[in-house]
Design a protein around this motif. Structure first.
Motif, mmCIF file in Angstrom:
data_model
loop_
_atom_site.group_PDB
_atom_site.id
_atom_site.type_symbol
_atom_site.label_atom_id
_atom_site.label_comp_id
_atom_site.label_asym_id
_atom_site.label_seq_id
_atom_site.Cartn_x
_atom_site.Cartn_y
_atom_site.Cartn_z
ATOM 1 N N ALA A 175 0.818 -1.216 0.000
ATOM 2 C CA ALA A 175 0.000 0.000 0.000
ATOM 3 C C ALA A 175 0.852 1.266 0.000
ATOM 4 N N LEU A 176 2.067 1.202 0.577
ATOM 5 C CA LEU A 176 2.916 2.385 0.694
ATOM 6 C C LEU A 176 4.036 2.487 -0.325
ATOM 7 N N ALA A 177 4.524 1.335 -0.813
ATOM 8 C CA ALA A 177 5.733 1.378 -1.637
ATOM 9 C C ALA A 177 5.830 0.161 -2.542
ATOM 10 N N THR A 178 6.732 0.275 -3.510
ATOM 11 C CA THR A 178 7.119 -0.860 -4.338
ATOM 12 C C THR A 178 8.571 -1.176 -4.002
ATOM 13 N N MET B 147 6.472 14.282 0.653
ATOM 14 C CA MET B 147 5.898 13.279 1.548
ATOM 15 C C MET B 147 5.961 13.763 2.992
ATOM 16 N N GLN B 148 4.873 13.541 3.712
ATOM 17 C CA GLN B 148 4.781 13.916 5.118
ATOM 18 C C GLN B 148 4.763 12.662 5.976
ATOM 19 N N VAL B 149 5.437 12.733 7.106
ATOM 20 C CA VAL B 149 5.445 11.624 8.054
ATOM 21 C C VAL B 149 4.671 12.063 9.283
ATOM 22 N N GLN B 150 3.785 11.201 9.765
ATOM 23 C CA GLN B 150 3.015 11.517 10.956
ATOM 24 C C GLN B 150 3.957 11.589 12.155
ATOM 25 N N PRO B 151 3.900 12.669 12.924
ATOM 26 C CA PRO B 151 4.821 12.841 14.048
ATOM 27 C C PRO B 151 4.827 11.671 15.035
ATOM 28 N N GLU B 152 3.682 11.049 15.267
ATOM 29 C CA GLU B 152 3.642 9.941 16.229
ATOM 30 C C GLU B 152 4.462 8.740 15.765
ATOM 31 N N LEU B 153 4.663 8.592 14.455
ATOM 32 C CA LEU B 153 5.491 7.490 13.957
ATOM 33 C C LEU B 153 6.969 7.699 14.272
ATOM 34 N N GLN C 14 0.483 7.370 2.542
ATOM 35 C CA GLN C 14 0.258 7.929 3.869
ATOM 36 C C GLN C 14 0.832 6.946 4.880
ATOM 37 N N PHE C 15 1.850 7.366 5.587
ATOM 38 C CA PHE C 15 2.491 6.485 6.552
ATOM 39 C C PHE C 15 1.517 6.029 7.624
ATOM 40 N N THR C 16 1.507 4.729 7.873
ATOM 41 C CA THR C 16 0.768 4.148 8.989
ATOM 42 C C THR C 16 1.645 3.045 9.570
ATOM 43 N N PRO C 17 1.470 2.730 10.845
ATOM 44 C CA PRO C 17 2.242 1.621 11.416
ATOM 45 C C PRO C 17 2.008 0.312 10.658
ATOM 46 N N GLU C 18 0.761 0.062 10.262
ATOM 47 C CA GLU C 18 0.439 -1.175 9.531
ATOM 48 C C GLU C 18 1.132 -1.209 8.177
ATOM 49 N N GLY C 19 1.166 -0.065 7.505
ATOM 50 C CA GLY C 19 1.840 0.007 6.211
ATOM 51 C C GLY C 19 3.326 -0.252 6.328
ATOM 52 N N LEU C 20 3.944 0.246 7.382
ATOM 53 C CA LEU C 20 5.370 0.011 7.589
ATOM 54 C C LEU C 20 5.661 -1.448 7.919
ATOM 55 N N VAL C 21 4.786 -2.082 8.681
ATOM 56 C CA VAL C 21 4.938 -3.511 8.967
ATOM 57 C C VAL C 21 4.871 -4.305 7.663
ATOM 58 N N ASN D 127 8.119 8.299 17.056
ATOM 59 C CA ASN D 127 8.366 7.697 18.366
ATOM 60 C C ASN D 127 8.430 6.181 18.329
ATOM 61 N N ASN D 128 8.176 5.595 17.171
ATOM 62 C CA ASN D 128 8.098 4.147 17.031
ATOM 63 C C ASN D 128 9.312 3.631 16.263
ATOM 64 N N ASP D 129 10.086 2.748 16.866
ATOM 65 C CA ASP D 129 11.233 2.147 16.191
ATOM 66 C C ASP D 129 10.729 1.018 15.289
ATOM 67 N N VAL D 130 10.476 1.347 14.030
ATOM 68 C CA VAL D 130 9.866 0.378 13.112
ATOM 69 C C VAL D 130 10.795 -0.779 12.779
#
Length: 136
Positions: A11-14, A65-71, A32-39, A73-76
């Motif tokens: 959903a986020l990248a190729t 591209m914008q990154v949600q500030p709350e992300l 749009q960055f989401t924790p689920e998309g990064l996983v 804080n998360n070490d993906v």
């Protein structure tokens, strides 16, 4: 997630195997960055690394591209400490704000692999090839 032998779209990248051991992760323009998309992206990277051992990742952010500030804080990449799929990560950004945010992220979230932030894609590719060629 759509998969071919050398490419996976999420959903986020190729993600595409550029050469053995180097994977390009190119974010979609409207991502749009989401924790689920990064996983999902990390899972795709792990699949592509299976044939190459520890991989170098070229992560390319589109203009604006914008990154949600709350992300921030998360070490993906936390799980990579145990899995060990990544050798190095080069992040390519297009703005001073994203450059600073990315540098701060990796200062705050130290990784078990090499990380570097670039403004030019060709510099990032050269650095990753050097990382791949370096002995473990």
């Amino acid at each position: 997630m759509t998969t071919s032998r050398k490419s996976i779209s999420t959903a986020l990248a190729t993600l595409t195997v550029l050469e053995p051991g180097i994977i390009e992760q190119r974010y979609h323009v409207d991502a749009q960055f989401t924790p689920e998309g990064l996983v999902e992206i990390i899972a795709a990277m792990e699949v592509l690394c299976m044939d190459h051992g520890r991989c170098c990742i070229l992560s390319i952010f589109p203009a604006g591209m914008q990154v949600q500030p709350e992300l921030m804080n998360n070490d993906v990449y936390r799980d990579q400490r145990n899995k060990g799929h990544m050798r190095a990560l080069a992040v390519v950004v297009d703005s001073p704000e994203m450059y600073t945010a990315s540098k701060l992220y990796f200062l705050y979230h130290q990784q078990p692999f090499e990380t570097r932030v670039f403004e030019e894609e060709h510099d990032a590719r050269r650095w990753l090839r050097d990382q791949l060629a370096a002995k473990e």
